[in-house]
Design a protein around this motif. Structure first.
Motif, short mmCIF file in Angstrom:
data_model
loop_
_atom_site.label_atom_id
_atom_site.label_comp_id
_atom_site.label_asym_id
_atom_site.label_seq_id
_atom_site.Cartn_x
_atom_site.Cartn_y
_atom_site.Cartn_z
N ALA A 24 106.91 57.91 15.06
CA ALA A 24 106.35 59.17 14.60
C ALA A 24 105.50 59.71 15.73
O ALA A 24 104.86 58.95 16.46
CB ALA A 24 105.51 58.95 13.35
N LYS A 25 105.53 61.02 15.88
CA LYS A 25 104.67 61.65 16.88
C LYS A 25 103.52 62.31 16.13
O LYS A 25 103.74 63.22 15.34
CB LYS A 25 105.49 62.68 17.65
N LEU A 26 102.32 61.79 16.37
CA LEU A 26 101.13 62.35 15.71
C LEU A 26 100.37 63.18 16.74
O LEU A 26 100.14 62.72 17.86
CB LEU A 26 100.28 61.20 15.19
N SER A 27 100.01 64.41 16.38
CA SER A 27 99.32 65.27 17.33
C SER A 27 98.07 65.87 16.72
O SER A 27 98.07 66.30 15.57
CB SER A 27 100.22 66.44 17.76
N VAL A 28 97.01 65.90 17.52
CA VAL A 28 95.84 66.69 17.13
C VAL A 28 95.87 67.97 17.95
O VAL A 28 96.20 67.95 19.13
CB VAL A 28 94.50 65.92 17.33
N VAL A 29 95.59 69.08 17.28
CA VAL A 29 95.76 70.40 17.88
C VAL A 29 94.48 71.22 17.72
O VAL A 29 93.90 71.22 16.64
CB VAL A 29 96.93 71.15 17.19
N GLY A 30 94.08 71.90 18.76
CA GLY A 30 92.93 72.81 18.62
C GLY A 30 92.55 73.44 19.95
O GLY A 30 92.50 72.74 20.97
N VAL A 31 92.28 74.74 19.94
CA VAL A 31 91.87 75.41 21.18
C VAL A 31 90.49 74.93 21.63
O VAL A 31 90.13 75.06 22.80
CB VAL A 31 91.89 76.96 21.06
N GLY A 32 89.73 74.35 20.69
CA GLY A 32 88.41 73.83 21.02
C GLY A 32 88.43 72.67 22.01
O GLY A 32 87.42 72.36 22.64
N MET A 33 89.60 72.04 22.16
CA MET A 33 89.71 70.92 23.11
C MET A 33 89.43 71.33 24.54
O MET A 33 89.05 70.50 25.35
CB MET A 33 91.16 70.40 23.09
N ARG A 34 89.65 72.60 24.80
CA ARG A 34 89.44 73.08 26.17
C ARG A 34 87.97 72.98 26.56
O ARG A 34 87.64 72.86 27.73
CB ARG A 34 89.91 74.54 26.30
N THR A 35 87.09 73.08 25.57
CA THR A 35 85.66 73.14 25.89
C THR A 35 84.87 71.95 25.35
O THR A 35 83.66 71.86 25.55
CB THR A 35 85.03 74.44 25.33
N HIS A 36 85.54 71.05 24.63
CA HIS A 36 84.84 69.87 24.12
C HIS A 36 85.43 68.62 24.75
O HIS A 36 86.64 68.56 24.96
CB HIS A 36 84.98 69.77 22.60
N SER A 37 84.60 67.63 25.00
CA SER A 37 85.13 66.38 25.53
C SER A 37 85.17 65.33 24.42
O SER A 37 84.63 65.55 23.33
CB SER A 37 84.26 65.90 26.69
N GLY A 38 85.84 64.23 24.71
CA GLY A 38 85.83 63.11 23.77
C GLY A 38 86.90 63.14 22.71
O GLY A 38 86.92 62.29 21.82
N VAL A 39 87.81 64.12 22.79
CA VAL A 39 88.85 64.21 21.76
C VAL A 39 89.78 62.99 21.83
O VAL A 39 90.08 62.36 20.82
CB VAL A 39 89.66 65.52 21.89
N ALA A 40 90.21 62.67 23.06
CA ALA A 40 91.13 61.53 23.21
C ALA A 40 90.47 60.26 22.71
O ALA A 40 91.08 59.47 21.99
CB ALA A 40 91.55 61.39 24.67
N SER A 41 89.19 60.06 23.06
CA SER A 41 88.55 58.81 22.67
C SER A 41 88.39 58.72 21.15
O SER A 41 88.61 57.66 20.56
CB SER A 41 87.24 58.62 23.43
N THR A 42 88.06 59.82 20.49
CA THR A 42 87.97 59.80 19.01
C THR A 42 89.33 59.46 18.40
O THR A 42 89.44 58.66 17.47
CB THR A 42 87.48 61.17 18.48
N LEU A 43 90.37 60.09 18.96
CA LEU A 43 91.72 59.84 18.45
C LEU A 43 92.11 58.37 18.62
O LEU A 43 92.54 57.71 17.66
CB LEU A 43 92.72 60.75 19.20
N PHE A 44 91.93 57.87 19.83
CA PHE A 44 92.38 56.49 20.10
C PHE A 44 91.54 55.48 19.31
O PHE A 44 92.07 54.49 18.82
CB PHE A 44 92.31 56.19 21.61
N THR A 45 90.24 55.75 19.18
CA THR A 45 89.38 54.83 18.44
C THR A 45 89.79 54.78 16.97
O THR A 45 89.87 53.70 16.37
CB THR A 45 87.90 55.24 18.56
N SER A 46 90.07 55.94 16.40
CA SER A 46 90.42 55.94 14.97
C SER A 46 91.73 55.18 14.74
O SER A 46 91.89 54.52 13.72
CB SER A 46 90.49 57.36 14.41
N LEU A 47 92.65 55.26 15.69
CA LEU A 47 93.91 54.51 15.55
C LEU A 47 93.66 53.02 15.75
O LEU A 47 94.21 52.18 15.04
CB LEU A 47 94.95 55.04 16.54
N ALA A 48 92.81 52.70 16.73
CA ALA A 48 92.52 51.29 17.01
C ALA A 48 91.89 50.63 15.78
O ALA A 48 92.22 49.50 15.43
CB ALA A 48 91.59 51.18 18.22
#
Ligand code: ASP
Ligand code: MG
Length: 410
Positions: free
Chosen positions: A340-364
């Protein structure tokens, strides 16, 4: 008084009772003094049924005849809708794609709209008619009926809205709008009041199949603001429009899941310039849509390539890669792994950091293994085990605080 384009999809006009409900809604809008143009799909199931009949008689039906056939579905709906509106005492007139001035290129079964001459629609509106246009179809310069590809009545509606300079374009469907995640999987998913075209494209092209992607692209190009809402209730839907600054305040707008992906692993290929090029050229020639791609550095001059493809293209992908491998010094290809391909989407990613780490941590935290990762400016996607997808989307949705707690659905 405003000029309004309303599009009703297949489930909204599924049978005569549903068509009567649509007629009542249209009449109400017209009674309020508005100019109303209605674009309709075929009744749900009709297009598939017609395709089935065609394939039964001929496994490779001629494209021109296919368009001749498929246009029938929408033609039934426009006439019935007009009759239902007449029965309520409101003037209405139906138009096929050709009669509505929808000119397309010659590409049967996947035509593109070239232009719309709205004179005919305008004349009918001046006489206070509701104008009912057949979605999904047009006419090419030779006068042949063409169709716009599956889901094409969304595109018809957006294009007509642009051509008649509508004040409002409403896409009526069987869901209340665009949600932060699939509400069937995530109980506290919320309806998103406003979403940008780019976010809608990322959300709609995966999982949340609310609207045809080409229609959203067209709306973006021509600045057509539209609302996705339900024809089964009166709830306001989701407005899709140009990005505005405040949209960046939200880091992640939604989580989408595509469960139709298969992971292809090409192992033990020669680690030399030109190898990837040969493999992906073969895939392109076989018209396979390759998605996430990873290459592992090889040992002893060999390397591995991994990527995902839509499930129904897996057979074609395997064959194409095998043929390519034979010409570039061997290797093996394996397509057994459904992901399955799970994606988080949002234009706010351009100006906020830490999105990848929140995503990976929640999966971990859920012990979900990430197999592939890809990113764009407004999206991070991961490939994960198919059978962990629902659990994963719930965890990610919560990690980004997208839930309402109580849910705002009726
Ligand atoms: N009837 C066509 C289809 O099923 C077009 C549409 O409904 O948008 O693809
Ligand atoms: Mg549709």
């Amino acid at each position: 008084m405003a000029r309004i384009v309303q599009k009703y999809g297949g489930t909204s006009v599924a049978d005569v009772e549903r068509i009567r409900c649509v007629a009542a809604r249209v009449k109400k809008c017209h009674d309020a003094g508005n100019d109303v143009v209605v674009v309709v799909s075929a009744r749900s199931g009709v297009t598939n049924e017609l395709i089935g009949k065609a394939r039964y008689l001929n496994p490779a039906p001629n494209d021109r005849e296919m368009d001749m056939l498929l246009a029938v579905g929408e033609q039934e709906t426009i006439a019935l809708t007009a009759m239902a509106i007449h029965a309520m005492g409101t003037p209405a007139v139906s138009r096929t794609g050709a009669q509505a001035g929808i000119l397309t290129d010659p590409a049967h079964t996947r035509a593109r709209i070239v232009s719309i001459n709205a004179d005919n629609i305008e004349a009918a509106l001046r006489d206070r008619n509701v104008v009912i246009v057949a979605g999904f179809q047009g006419v090419n310069a030779e006068g042949q009926i063409t169709t716009l590809g599956r889901g094409g009545s969304d595109l018809s509606a957006i294009a007509v809205a642009s051509a008649v300079k509508a004040d409002l374009c409403q896409i009526f469907t069987d869901v209340d709008g665009v949600y932060t995640a699939d509400p069937r999987v995530v109980p506290d998913a919320r309806k998103i009041p406003e979403v940008s075209y780019d976010e809608m494209l990322e959300l709609a092209s995966m999982g949340s199949k609310v609207m045809q992607a080409r229609a959203v692209e067209f709306a973006k190009k021509f600045g057509v603001v539209f609302e996705v809402r339900s024809s089964f209730n009166e709830n306001p839907g989701t407005i899709v429009k140009e990005e505005i600054a405040s949209m960046e305040d939200v880091v992640v707008r939604g989580v989408a899941v595509d469960k139709n992906q298969v992971k292809v692993t090409v192992s033990n290929i020669s680690d030399q310039p030109g190898t990837a090029s040969r493999v992906f050229q073969a895939l392109a020639e076989a018209e396979v849509n390759v998605d996430m791609i990873v290459q592992n550095v090889g040992r002893g001059g060999r390397a591995n390539l991994t990527f995902t493809v839509p499930r129904d293209e897996a057979g074609r992908a395997k064959k194409a890669v095998e043929t390519a491998l034979a010409t570039i010094g061997g290797g093996s290809v394996d397509v057994t792994n459904e992901v399955a391909k799970l994606s988080v989407v949002g234009v706010g990613m351009r100006t906020h950091s830490g999105v990848a780490s929140t995503l990976f941590t929640s999966l971990a935290e859920k012990n979900v293994n990430i197999q592939l990762i890809s990113t764009s400016e407004i999206k991070i996607s991961v490939a994960i085990d198919l059978d962990r997808a629902d659990e994963a989307v719930r965890a990610v949705h919560e990690a980004f605080g997208l839930g309402s707690g109580e849910g705002d659905r009726p």
